[in-house]
Design an enzyme around this catalytic site. Structure first.
Site, short mmCIF file in Angstrom:
data_model
loop_
_atom_site.label_atom_id
_atom_site.label_comp_id
_atom_site.label_asym_id
_atom_site.label_seq_id
_atom_site.Cartn_x
_atom_site.Cartn_y
_atom_site.Cartn_z
CG HIS A 1 -1.47 -2.88 0.22
ND1 HIS A 1 -2.35 -3.59 -1.14
CD2 HIS A 1 -1.28 -1.33 -0.45
CE1 HIS A 1 -3.22 -1.39 -1.04
NE2 HIS A 1 -2.24 -1.47 -1.46
CG ASP B 1 1.62 -6.91 -2.91
OD1 ASP B 1 2.37 -6.51 -4.29
OD2 ASP B 1 1.85 -6.67 -2.08
CD GLN C 1 4.71 0.81 -4.05
OE1 GLN C 1 5.20 0.74 -4.51
NE2 GLN C 1 3.65 0.56 -3.74
CE LYS D 1 0.29 0.30 -6.27
NZ LYS D 1 0.01 1.41 -5.38
CB CYS E 1 -3.35 -0.38 2.05
SG CYS E 1 -4.96 0.92 0.45
C1 LIG Z 1 2.71 -3.13 -1.93
C2 LIG Z 1 0.90 -3.09 -2.50
N1 LIG Z 1 0.16 -4.17 -3.27
C3 LIG Z 1 -0.94 -4.05 -4.06
C4 LIG Z 1 -0.90 -3.29 -4.46
C5 LIG Z 1 -2.62 -3.11 -5.26
O1 LIG Z 1 -2.50 -2.73 -6.10
P1 LIG Z 1 -3.93 -2.19 -6.89
O2 LIG Z 1 -3.89 -0.82 -5.93
O3 LIG Z 1 -3.10 -1.76 -8.42
O4 LIG Z 1 -4.52 -3.46 -7.35
C6 LIG Z 1 -0.06 -1.74 -4.01
C7 LIG Z 1 -0.48 -0.78 -3.92
O5 LIG Z 1 -1.71 0.70 -3.68
C8 LIG Z 1 1.02 -1.97 -2.93
O6 LIG Z 1 1.38 -1.03 -2.47
#
Ligand SMILES: Cc1ncc(COP(=O)(O)O)c(C=O)c1O
Ligand SMILES: Cc1ncc(COP(=O)(O)O)c(C=O)c1O
Lengths: 413, 151, 413, 151
Positions: A126, A206, A209, A232, A370
């Site tokens: 992401h 990370d 998910q 999430k 993203c």
């Molecule tokens: C794999 C992953 N990493 C990071 C993020 C970023 O999370 P956040 O937007 O809550 O900071 C997301 C979600 O959009 C994600 O799916």
């Protein structure tokens, strides 16, 4: 599969938002990878806190402030338990995964890497787990390298190549996702962290998910850092977590500076509190932390192993049903997938598909999720994505399929 | 169904069989329209003729139906028109999509995009090719191919 | 004063938290400078959002996501109106004042200042408006200079000296608070920003204590940046605002990086969206922004001029009543004070006083109020503080006074 | 009133008239206790005697009643005691304030601080002087004043 009791039977009534019509159809919410919904008990706990206990934390000696501080620190302890962290001091509250990763990028990676050293990541990350490393590499002169995603449709990373890469390159830091938000594949985090640890490479997982979807035990995984977002996993917006091993957090300089994180200040200079407070400058999102603790209670009552198998079952079912559609291209692996299925249906652009589905109450996501570079690599400018959580039903998968079939007619794909 | 307002049959037709689809060689000017949020991507090729008219106009790209149809309808509508007239049309089109007024008769077949007014999240799709057009018209002509004097 | 209708008559019933007993006494909440309370309508709006409209913003085309995005962007427009900003694009959502200031410190000051140039601030600043400049000065080689607080009890800054200082020193940046959270003095922000602007100095106003207390018109003030926190003006925790003039925001590099703030990304590099989205990496605190908008509606229904005079009236009344106590030392000016009164009662340590008051339901703050260097300068290690908001009553000032009198007996001060 | 548990009369007395208040000249060791959150500040002076006893012990500072009384009671309690005994007392004191047990008779007058158990936010106040003591006892003796061999 027919006789299996899905978690939706027990949970669906807990989520007020799901019981509404969208464009004249009952809502089918399949955008859980972007953000999940909250059970009533979390919403109520936030309200209760504001109605009964709110005051600023840490600085106060009066009753409300003491209560707010206790709830806030109890939330930290709750998160530590959720991750099986060795101590609550390993838990830093942030805005979300993105801020957690930015914090590590600034306070560990940028502060420590030297020119030529390698930050290793994967091609499936992401943007939140990619751009911070690009910037850190620019600032330090380190190199950013990628473990390639293999397979025409992005089956995943060939992790067998990791050990050799770690041997060949001057890797200092390895950041990777547990579950890919666009491929739906599940990476073997414990094995990866073990390999990295063997050669002294610091790891960041990370878990955006996977927190709230799978059991997570940071001591068993033995990662150095792990990040996730409350929104999430049934929690409030604006709250997230950075887990860090205590000896690392203690070595790191603060990220933001201000009140609550100092031990003493003169006009000229300041000294910092120990972690985790060192990393929580200013008034924190108190209600967010407290709401998140409630969400974790809810999830652990359901049981994360149960949530995980439910996710995987829905993901697999959706995958197999989608495969029946003519002209479909599904991203990610066929086996071992989480409850996330991205696809391209014939020549229908994801935007049209999502707009169409919305007219029938089916909430999908369309776009690059993203992960622009990954989509480009797979030859797509966008894809549609259905992502599931424990409150989703097999009937909703039927609704999804019907909608996609009629979309194919409509757009003449 | 509300959706049929957005995807009028003319839109679906132009999206499936875009008109003026393809490239133009230099000295035609080329410009890119890209909406990273959704991945819509359009490349526009414009060749001006005498008296500042738009002599030839083509596009390629990968985009949603609204974006493809809008680009296709645009090329049909403005090919052969004076630049001034094309820019006037652009203003009128964007103004009516974003303002309170209906899409007037001057917009011709572009009126098939009227449904976008009820789907504001699709506004960028509908206008992407027009922004690319404006950019193209503001560029100096590219070097002509095959032996023209290089300037 | 007797006949004057205080705002508490009209507002007190809107705040559920105020109607409780603490240690057997009705709560008297006088810790508003640390954090205010929220009216029921704000709490309800947060719940309503989660029950009806939640989804991730910006990335979605389905109904919930469209609604959430519209509410979130409407909140930005609402904040712009609250500050009379020329455009919503000048409003960046942050976690709070602290993050807003850290953002400017990183993306403007650290990126632009050269060795020897001066960051000017005052001796009365909150740590949030002090330590970021210490760090920025260390990183750039700039000097951090202070406008002194005058008077034995900290009357305030002698702003008449500003113009000469601006002439004498190579000042590039001036950061100062609107209302001091420990002295209660009100600084003449428009005059200050005008003087700075004349010589091309960029200004930041810390409005943590004034947003929601006083009218604020950023165009009339003509500040370059202004920061405030939602939780200090009836809004949710975890949300705050940075206002910045658009031409400055557009020149600045992002602060955090990740999703939502990019326009295009390859594996090697990324390009940013325009402001304000460039500064909002990751999923924002959607419910926080929406709740804040509701809070601003509430405040503007009451009217900020009315809130301001109510504040000043309560502050003045408390000041005059406190002066009657033997052995009291009150900080800050006698005139022109906001609803914040810090004091030292005889030899009773602030901690003892606050713990004592709490036993009678009176919530005070005791400590350095995140202004350690100022307290040290005034020869105090701590002070007690009573801070008022529009829901406080004159009866509560009576309760405060009675409690302080009996504390003096108890501790034999 | 619950408050009287916290502020027992012995606490108020020691806070108002702290015992062993004042400085000690080197070679007494000096150590600082500071709680920035609330501003409690204690300076402790310790002079060890023969056989590793705490021969002399004084303190100065500005702090809340709990912190002052705790420091004052501590000095009374441990003056003349062996270092080992003082450290044992410290452990016992902190353990009983933070754990489930009551403050036992071995703690003597320190038991007046039992009310802190119901006011956990005051724990740091009650233990500040003890942490300073531990630090002081871990330091090497300072240089003796006036002509002792420097070494
Ligand atoms: C794999 C992953 N990493 C990071 C993020 C970023 O999370 P956040 O937007 O809550 O900071 C997301 C979600 O959009 C994600 O799916
Ligand atoms: C004057 C002033 N500035 C800044 C802050 C910091 O605000 P926050 O903790 O909400 O970031 C505060 C409040 O504590 C304050 O009073």
């Amino acid at each position: 599969m027919v006789n299996r009791a899905f978690l939706s039977d027990r949970t669906r009534q807990d989520f007020p938002i799901l019981h509404q019509s969208v464009n004249g159809h009952p809502l089918v919410y399949l955008d859980n990878a972007a953000s999940t919904q909250r059970p009533g008990c979390v919403i109520e706990e936030i309200s209760r806190y504001y109605r009964e206990d709110h005051a600023n934390v840490h600085r106060g000696l009066h009753a409300l402030s003491t209560r707010a501080t206790q709830l806030y620190e109890a939330a930290r302890t709750r998160v530590a338990r959720f991750l099986n962290a060795a101590q609550p001091a390993s838990i830093v509250f942030t805005r979300g995964t993105t801020e957690s990763i930015n914090l590590v990028a600034a306070s560990w990676v940028t502060a420590r890497l030297r020119p030529g050293e390698v930050i290793l990541t994967t091609e499936m990350e992401h943007h939140a787990n990619l751009i911070p490393w690009q910037i850190a590499a620019q600032r330090t002169g380190a190199q950013l390298k990628f473990l390639p995603v293999t397979g025409e449709d992005g089956a995943g990373v060939d992790w067998d190549r990791l050990e050799r890469l770690l041997d060949e390159l001057p890797v200092r830091f390895l950041a990777f996702t547990h579950i890919s938000n666009s491929l739906g594949c599940v990476n073997p985090i414990a094995r990866i962290c073990q390999a990295a640890k063997k050669v002294g490479v610091i790891t960041l997982v990370d878990a955006a998910q996977s927190a709230g979807h799978s059991p997570l035990d940071v001591q068993a995984i033995d990662c150095d850092f792990l990040a996730f977002s409350g929104h999430k996993c049934c929690g409030p917006t604006g709250i997230g977590v950075l887990y860090g091993k205590s000896h690392l957090l203690e070595q790191m300089e603060p990220y933001q500076v201000g009140g609550e994180m100092i031990s003493s200040v003169t006009y000229e200079r300041a000294e910092w509190k120990p972690a985790p407070h060192r990393f929580e400058a200013g008034t924190p999102h108190i209600a967010g932390a407290i709401g998140l603790a409630k969400a974790l209670d809810y999830l652990d009552r359901l049981g994360r192993p149960a949530i995980e198998s439910n996710d995987h079952l829905l993901g697999r079912l959706a995958y197999e049903r989608l495969r029946e559609l003519p002209g479909i291209r599904i991203l990610g692996p066929r086996q071992d997938r989480a409850g996330i299925v991205s696809f391209q249906l014939g020549r229908i652009h994801a935007h049209d598909l999502v707009a169409y589905a919305d007219q029938f109450g089916v909430a999908l996501r369309g776009g690059h999720h993203c992960t622009q570079p990954l989509m480009r690599k797979l030859g797509l400018s966008a894809s549609a994505r259905a992502s599931f959580y424990f409150y989703n039903t097999t009937e909703e998968i039927d609704r999804l399929l019907n909608t996609l079939r009629s979309a194919a007619d409509y757009f003449g794909a | 169904m509300e959706l049929d307002e957005l995807y009028q049959s003319m839109i679906l037709d132009h999206a499936r069989r875009p008109r003026n689809f393809g490239e133009l060689a230099p000295p035609a000017v080329r410009s890119e329209g890209y909406n990273p949020a959704c991945g819509d991507q359009i490349t526009l090729y414009v060749r001006k003729g005498q008296n500042d008219t738009i002599e030839e106009l083509r596009f390629t790209g990968q985009a949603c139906a609204i974006c493809m149809a809008s680009a296709s309808l645009m090329t049909v509508q403005i090919k052969g028109k004076p630049v001034r007239e094309a820019l006037r049309l652009e203003r009128e089109f964007i103004r009516s999509l974003t303002g309170p007024d209906d899409l007037g008769p001057a917009l011709g077949n572009l009126r098939a995009l009227a449904g976008v007014k009820r789907f504001p999240q699709r506004l960028k799709c509908a206008t992407l090719s027009w922004h690319a057009l404006e950019e193209a018209l503001n560029q100096p002509a590219g070097p002509s191919e095959g032996g023209g004097p290089q300037g």
